[in-house]
Design a protein around this motif. Structure first.
Motif, PDB file in Angstrom:
ATOM      1  N   UNK A  13       0.845  -1.198   0.000  1.00 28.13           N
ATOM      2  CA  UNK A  13       0.000   0.000   0.000  1.00 28.13           C
ATOM      3  C   UNK A  13       0.881   1.249   0.000  1.00 28.13           C
ATOM      4  N   UNK A  14       1.898   1.269   0.873  1.00 25.25           N
ATOM      5  CA  UNK A  14       2.772   2.449   0.981  1.00 25.25           C
ATOM      6  C   UNK A  14       3.499   2.719  -0.330  1.00 25.25           C
ATOM      7  N   UNK A  15       3.811   1.672  -1.072  1.00 24.73           N
ATOM      8  CA  UNK A  15       4.540   1.840  -2.338  1.00 24.73           C
ATOM      9  C   UNK A  15       3.620   2.093  -3.534  1.00 24.73           C
ATOM     10  N   UNK A  16       2.319   2.172  -3.287  1.00 27.13           N
ATOM     11  CA  UNK A  16       1.403   2.490  -4.379  1.00 27.13           C
ATOM     12  C   UNK A  16       1.155   1.337  -5.326  1.00 27.13           C
ATOM     13  N   UNK A  17       1.139   0.102  -4.791  1.00 25.28           N
ATOM     14  CA  UNK A  17       0.988  -1.076  -5.647  1.00 25.28           C
ATOM     15  C   UNK A  17      -0.432  -1.656  -5.637  1.00 25.28           C
ATOM     16  N   UNK A  18      -1.361  -0.984  -4.982  1.00 20.77           N
ATOM     17  CA  UNK A  18      -2.732  -1.530  -4.924  1.00 20.77           C
ATOM     18  C   UNK A  18      -3.317  -1.670  -6.326  1.00 20.77           C
ATOM     19  N   UNK A  19      -3.208  -0.614  -7.117  1.00 19.72           N
ATOM     20  CA  UNK A  19      -3.780  -0.647  -8.466  1.00 19.72           C
ATOM     21  C   UNK A  19      -3.152  -1.732  -9.323  1.00 19.72           C
ATOM     22  N   UNK A  20      -1.858  -1.904  -9.198  1.00 16.50           N
ATOM     23  CA  UNK A  20      -1.133  -2.946  -9.933  1.00 16.50           C
ATOM     24  C   UNK A  20      -1.674  -4.331  -9.585  1.00 16.50           C
ATOM     25  N   UNK A  21      -1.865  -4.579  -8.291  1.00 11.97           N
ATOM     26  CA  UNK A  21      -2.361  -5.886  -7.858  1.00 11.97           C
ATOM     27  C   UNK A  21      -3.803  -6.088  -8.340  1.00 11.97           C
ATOM     28  N   UNK A  22      -4.638  -5.086  -8.149  1.00  9.31           N
ATOM     29  CA  UNK A  22      -6.041  -5.191  -8.591  1.00  9.31           C
ATOM     30  C   UNK A  22      -6.094  -5.438 -10.094  1.00  9.31           C
ATOM     31  N   UNK A  23      -5.279  -4.715 -10.857  1.00 11.50           N
ATOM     32  CA  UNK A  23      -5.308  -4.842 -12.321  1.00 11.50           C
ATOM     33  C   UNK A  23      -4.956  -6.266 -12.753  1.00 11.50           C
ATOM     34  N   UNK A  24      -4.001  -6.865 -12.071  1.00 11.35           N
ATOM     35  CA  UNK A  24      -3.610  -8.235 -12.453  1.00 11.35           C
ATOM     36  C   UNK A  24      -4.749  -9.227 -12.248  1.00 11.35           C
ATOM     37  N   UNK A  25      -5.460  -9.085 -11.122  1.00 10.21           N
ATOM     38  CA  UNK A  25      -6.575 -10.000 -10.871  1.00 10.21           C
ATOM     39  C   UNK A  25      -7.730  -9.736 -11.832  1.00 10.21           C
ATOM     40  N   UNK A  26      -7.970  -8.477 -12.131  1.00 12.67           N
ATOM     41  CA  UNK A  26      -9.021  -8.157 -13.107  1.00 12.67           C
ATOM     42  C   UNK A  26      -8.686  -8.750 -14.479  1.00 12.67           C
ATOM     43  N   UNK A  27      -7.455  -8.533 -14.919  1.00 12.28           N
ATOM     44  CA  UNK A  27      -7.080  -8.984 -16.265  1.00 12.28           C
ATOM     45  C   UNK A  27      -7.059 -10.494 -16.365  1.00 12.28           C
ATOM     46  N   UNK A  28      -6.782 -11.176 -15.232  1.00 12.00           N
ATOM     47  CA  UNK A  28      -6.774 -12.644 -15.258  1.00 12.00           C
ATOM     48  C   UNK A  28      -8.188 -13.202 -15.419  1.00 12.00           C
ATOM     49  N   UNK A  29      -9.168 -12.359 -15.095  1.00  9.54           N
ATOM     50  CA  UNK A  29     -10.565 -12.793 -15.283  1.00  9.54           C
ATOM     51  C   UNK A  29     -11.347 -13.014 -14.005  1.00  9.54           C
ATOM     52  N   UNK A  30     -10.748 -12.669 -12.868  1.00 11.37           N
ATOM     53  CA  UNK A  30     -11.462 -12.816 -11.596  1.00 11.37           C
ATOM     54  C   UNK A  30     -12.498 -11.709 -11.425  1.00 11.37           C
ATOM     55  N   UNK A  31     -13.487 -12.003 -10.604  1.00 10.63           N
ATOM     56  CA  UNK A  31     -14.533 -11.035 -10.270  1.00 10.63           C
ATOM     57  C   UNK A  31     -14.319 -10.545  -8.842  1.00 10.63           C
ATOM     58  N   UNK A  32     -14.337  -9.235  -8.673  1.00 13.21           N
ATOM     59  CA  UNK A  32     -14.143  -8.642  -7.346  1.00 13.21           C
ATOM     60  C   UNK A  32     -15.444  -8.707  -6.558  1.00 13.21           C
ATOM     61  N   UNK A  33     -15.399  -9.330  -5.390  1.00 17.45           N
ATOM     62  CA  UNK A  33     -16.602  -9.477  -4.552  1.00 17.45           C
ATOM     63  C   UNK A  33     -16.566  -8.640  -3.301  1.00 17.45           C
TER      64      UNK A  33
END
Ligand SMILES: Nc1nc2c(ncn2[C@@H]2O[C@H](COP(=O)(O)OP(=O)(O)OP(=O)(O)O)[C@@H](O)[C@H]2O)c(=O)[nH]1
Ligand SMILES: [Mg+2]
Length: 137
Positions: A13-33
């Motif tokens: 979080x401190x390094x600003x990697x939240x968006x990077x992590x979320x993007x990877x799961x989105x692009x892999x095809x997972x659904x955010x619940x």
């Protein structure tokens, strides 16, 4: 469809990697619940990492995980637990394969950016620790 619990740890979080992590799961095809930012207190750290209480690395682990905000998520998809673990890479980031989250963003065993449940049972337990039923969509 399985659900797994994923968390961006305080250094992620401190390094600003939240968006990077979320993007990877989105692009892999997972659904955010479910998703929330929170601070883990000592009690929640002991419940989340109960299996590690008493081990030599527990105190540094508890200090780290309570050191700043985290972002907790529930992702749903085919083989979610195993696929999420594969996307994260092994515990020691220095051994994690390039292309994995740990292998791309960390060299540390202790501050390894992300957490993912290690089985279906722990996924259900961890989702219940961090989310109320009405917080999941
Ligand atoms: N220093 C040290 N830290 C460890 C060791 N084993 C585990 N840890 C830390 O404790 C955390 C939890 O351990 P595990 O649950 O076994 O590993 P993991 O499932 O890959 O990591 P988490 O996603 O955080 O649960 C790891 O992320 C490490 O940071 C160890 O042998 N030495
Ligand atoms: Mg674990």
């Amino acid at each position: 469809m399985d659900r797994t619990f994923v968390m961006v740890k305080p250094n992620g979080v401190a390094r600003g990697l939240v968006g990077e992590v979320v993007a990877r799961f989105e692009r892999r095809g997972f659904t955010l619940r479910g998703m929330k930012a929170l601070r883990i207190d000592r009690e929640l750290a002991e419940r989340h990492y109960a299996e590690h209480i008493g081990k030599p690395f527990f105190e540094p682990l508890a200090a780290f995980i309570t050191s700043g905000p985290v972002v907790a998520m529930v992702w749903e998809g085919r083989d979610a637990v195993a696929v999420a673990r594969a996307m994260m890479g092994v515990t020691d980031s220095a051994q994690a394969a390039p292309g994995t989250i740990r292998g791309d963003f960390s060299l540390s065993k202790e501050e390894n950016v992300v957490h993912g449940s290690d089985g279906l049972e722990s996924a259900a337990r961890e989702i219940g620790l961090f989310f109320r039923e009405d917080e999941l969509v």
